[in-house]
Enzyme design. Structure first.
Site, PDB file in Angstrom:
ATOM      1  N   LYS A 117      33.320 -37.108   2.712  1.00  0.00           N
ATOM      2  CA  LYS A 117      32.177 -36.723   1.875  1.00  0.00           C
ATOM      3  C   LYS A 117      32.598 -36.523   0.422  1.00  0.00           C
ATOM      4  O   LYS A 117      31.886 -36.896  -0.498  1.00  0.00           O
ATOM      5  CB  LYS A 117      31.582 -35.401   2.380  1.00  0.00           C
ATOM      6  CG  LYS A 117      30.541 -35.571   3.460  1.00  0.00           C
ATOM      7  CD  LYS A 117      29.961 -34.203   3.815  1.00  0.00           C
ATOM      8  CE  LYS A 117      29.257 -34.276   5.160  1.00  0.00           C
ATOM      9  NZ  LYS A 117      29.000 -32.949   5.721  1.00  0.00           N
ATOM     10  N   ARG A 145      36.874 -39.563  16.104  1.00  0.00           N
ATOM     11  CA  ARG A 145      35.925 -39.897  15.037  1.00  0.00           C
ATOM     12  C   ARG A 145      36.033 -41.376  14.692  1.00  0.00           C
ATOM     13  O   ARG A 145      37.016 -42.038  14.996  1.00  0.00           O
ATOM     14  CB  ARG A 145      36.155 -39.037  13.800  1.00  0.00           C
ATOM     15  CG  ARG A 145      37.473 -39.258  13.100  1.00  0.00           C
ATOM     16  CD  ARG A 145      37.512 -38.528  11.757  1.00  0.00           C
ATOM     17  NE  ARG A 145      36.962 -37.194  11.810  1.00  0.00           N
ATOM     18  CZ  ARG A 145      35.948 -36.755  11.032  1.00  0.00           C
ATOM     19  NH1 ARG A 145      35.404 -37.560  10.141  1.00  0.00           N
ATOM     20  NH2 ARG A 145      35.519 -35.538  11.114  1.00  0.00           N
ATOM     21  N   GLU A 204      26.338 -30.295   8.393  1.00  0.00           N
ATOM     22  CA  GLU A 204      26.201 -29.335   7.295  1.00  0.00           C
ATOM     23  C   GLU A 204      25.375 -30.037   6.233  1.00  0.00           C
ATOM     24  O   GLU A 204      25.714 -31.163   5.859  1.00  0.00           O
ATOM     25  CB  GLU A 204      27.583 -29.077   6.697  1.00  0.00           C
ATOM     26  CG  GLU A 204      28.176 -27.755   7.008  1.00  0.00           C
ATOM     27  CD  GLU A 204      29.527 -27.627   6.334  1.00  0.00           C
ATOM     28  OE1 GLU A 204      29.569 -27.140   5.197  1.00  0.00           O
ATOM     29  OE2 GLU A 204      30.524 -28.032   6.952  1.00  0.00           O
TER      30      GLU A 204
END
Ligand code: ATP
Ligand code: MG
Length: 590
Positions: A303, A293, A58
């Site tokens: 983020k 992850r 994104e």
């Protein structure tokens, strides 16, 4: 602990791909050289790419080391199996995206060494270009009785969704006739209804043990200007609906994502099966696979938290060399090869775990060791006067010395610098009263100036407060490195140095870990509470004259001190600035 899962971590995805290639699972796919629906792809040629993967960020932040793992994985698999990895911006959320992020993301992926150019196509895509198709797909679901417009409030929907132990309750709008759903959905699109007043939901199973299948929302009303489509839409697809469609339109074969999407996989398949049944998407359909992850000790990858570090000024921007962002790692002196090596070493697994920060630094050292030019730098300088210099060589004499650029790569050439009557050495290389086993300079002792002469220390000068202002020594004649007499005097200590008259002052930024705790945000702790107060220290040092105009980004091993990089932003000819990339050894080991 299943062996299969944990001992051969890099294999489970490769095994799946190898099996698919052997069975020809995707051999029949056709490709129109652009993303498209079934009709478009079927009219294309046989897909030249054996597999298609994608990296779908994104554009709402800078990429970090966790993304690097995903990039290396997706682009690496495509490269290894004759496929291509698509660079796709998942920009279906209208509120958060910015061009700055798009630019930085494409830069970072290319810097890491990957390309989306393959088979004559540029596989750079924006999911927002698929909004028309997504809308059409939603109408197709409605027409087939697989979706309905729900007018419950958000709170009612939440309560009626049920829990892990309780089934959900059907919405009163669940059995609306198709025609009414279609009309309402079109009104949603046409801006006839307020934000949040209704949503389009997939009609699946409110009693499903998987809560994600309890009629998930697929379209919502949101009046927001989108960076690509402007004000064309006031309804936007939900991520879980959009993502499988993006994959299918792009002919993706293996859609690799992180573990938290495992429970979404049934919905991913549900959407694609229904749309393929409706003739909108071409089979064979993409399949989703999940991997763990990256969690790295001493590092934050959220983020939101990285944004907070930047916005609150705890670091000096996204590319601060202490940041785990790709731009930060780059400025710190990381190489793409070191990051790729790291990704290879950690492999992929199906189980969440923590990777020790030293694994990242270890890969960096292993890469830099064979590449970085060697140089001498004095980080904590004290002057050393060679008191017999003028008598031996004549006043102002400069004695040429030379050293290999790299001790194991003669092909990298040699570096030249002069020894002069005054030099600087590390303050710790002289002691008036040495402890046992100290082999460097103390009154009476001899040591070698690296690449130069053996010298004998005769004492030191002090200021009124008793601080040492200069070390005094004499050249031992005929002992220069590389001459026949070099071994005539045996010494135990070797000292690095820089000429005081020809060396160059440099700003050096000594970076260290940003956090003092391995798990900065563990147990509900505020991660800002364990910021390392010594994560950046700026010192004035002396470097070899050849480094005065080092090219920005060039990497060095300062002998004894570690790896350093000429700062890509602040380096100026004659005014060098170096960042410490890492020390020579891990100094954090317990
Ligand atoms: P957000 O919280 O904004 O969704 P994100 O970290 O998931 O952030 P994306 O831009 O959605 O960011 O991520 C792009 C891709 O990178 C995804 O496919 C995701 O799986 C992968 N990725 C993100 N973080 C990690 C991580 N720590 N380890 C491995 N892959 C990751
Ligand atoms: Mg995400």
């Amino acid at each position: 602990m299943s062996e299969e899962k944990n001992t051969t971590p890099s294999n489970f995805l490769r095994q799946i791909i190898e099996r698919d290639l052997a069975q020809g699972t995707y051999a029949s796919r056709r490709w129109s050289h652009a993303p498209g629906d079934a009709a478009q792809q079927v009219a294309g040629e046989p897909d030249p790419a054996k597999i298609r993967t994608r990296f779908p960020p994104e554009p709402n932040g800078y990429l970090h080391v966790g993304h690097a793992k995903s990039i290396c994985l997706n682009f690496g698999l495509a490269r290894d199996y004759g496929g291509v990895c698509h660079m796709r911006f998942d920009d279906t959320n209208p509120e958060k995206e910015e061009q700055e992020y798009v630019d930085s993301i494409t830069d970072s992926v290319q810097w890491l060494g990957f390309s989306w150019q393959a088979f004559g196509d540029t596989h750079l895509y924006f999911a927002s270009n698929y909004f028309d198709f997504m809308y059409r797909a939603a109408e197709a679901l409605i027409e087939a009785g697989h979706a309905y417009v729900d007018q419950q409030t958000a709170e009612e929907m939440r309560v009626n969704r049920g829990t892990l132990t309780e089934k959900g309750i059907d919405s009163p709008w669940r059995n609306r006739p198709v025609a009414e759903n279609l009309a309402l959905f079109r009104e949603m699109r046409d801006g006839k209804h307020a934000d949040g007043s209704m949503v389009l939901r997939a009609k699946i199973d409110m009693a499903s043990p998987n809560i994600n299948l309890r009629d998930p929302a697929i379209y919502r009303i949101k009046r927001a200007t989108h960076h690509n489509t402007g004000d064309k839409w006031c309804i936007y697809p939900m991520y879980t609906f959009a993502h499988p469609i993006e994959d299918a339109l792009e002919n993706i074969t293996h859609s690799i994502c992180t573990l938290e999407f495992e429970d979404q996989r049934p919905f991913y398949d549900w959407v694609l099966e229904r749309l393929a049944d409706a003739g909108l998407l071409a089979r064979p359909l993409p399949k989703q696979y999940e991997f763990a992850r990256l969690n790295l000790t001493y590092v934050i990858t959220s983020k939101r938290k990285l944004m907070q570090l930047v916005n609150e000024g705890h670091v000096e921007g996204w590319d601060d060399p202490r940041m785990p962002t790709i731009v930060g790692l780059r400025r710190r002196g990381y190489t793409p090869e070191a990051i790729q090596l790291f990704a290879e070493r950690i492999g992929v697994s199906k189980a969440d775990s923590w990777i020790d920060y030293s694994t990242l630094e270890g890969a960096l050292r292993d890469d830099l060791d064979s590449k970085a030019a060697r140089a001498m730098a004095v980080l904590d300088p004290v002057k050393l006067k060679l008191t017999n210099w003028d008598a031996l060589f004549g006043a102002g004499h400069a004695e040429p010395c030379s050293a290999p650029v790299h001790p194991h790569h003669e092909d990298m050439g040699r570096r030249q610098f002069n020894l002069t009557g005054e030099i600087v050495i590390e303050r710790e290389d002289f002691m008036e009263e040495p402890p046992k086993g100290y082999h460097r300079l103390y009154p009476g002792n001899m040591a070698r100036l690296k690449y130069g002469y053996v010298i004998q220390c005769t004492g030191c000068e002090k200021d009124a407060a008793g601080n040492i202002t200069a070390v005094l020594a004499e050249i031992v004649p005929d002992t220069k490195s590389g001459t026949p007499g070099a071994d005539s005097v045996k010494v135990k200590g070797v000292i690095t140095w820089v000429s005081a008259s020809e060396g160059v002052p440099a700003e050096i930024r000594l970076y260290d870990r940003l956090f003092t705790e391995a798990h900065p945000d563990a147990g509900g702790r505020n991660f800002l509470d364990c910021l390392n107060p010594d994560s950046k220290r700026v010192i004035s040092a002396w470097v070899e004259p050849g480094l005065a105009s080092a090219a920005p980004d060039s990497k060095f091993q300062f002998e004894r001190h570690g790896y350093f990089v000429a700062d890509r932003k602040d380096m100026q000819p004659g005014k060098p600035v170096f960042n410490r990339t890492t020390t020579l050894r891990d100094t954090w080991q317990k």
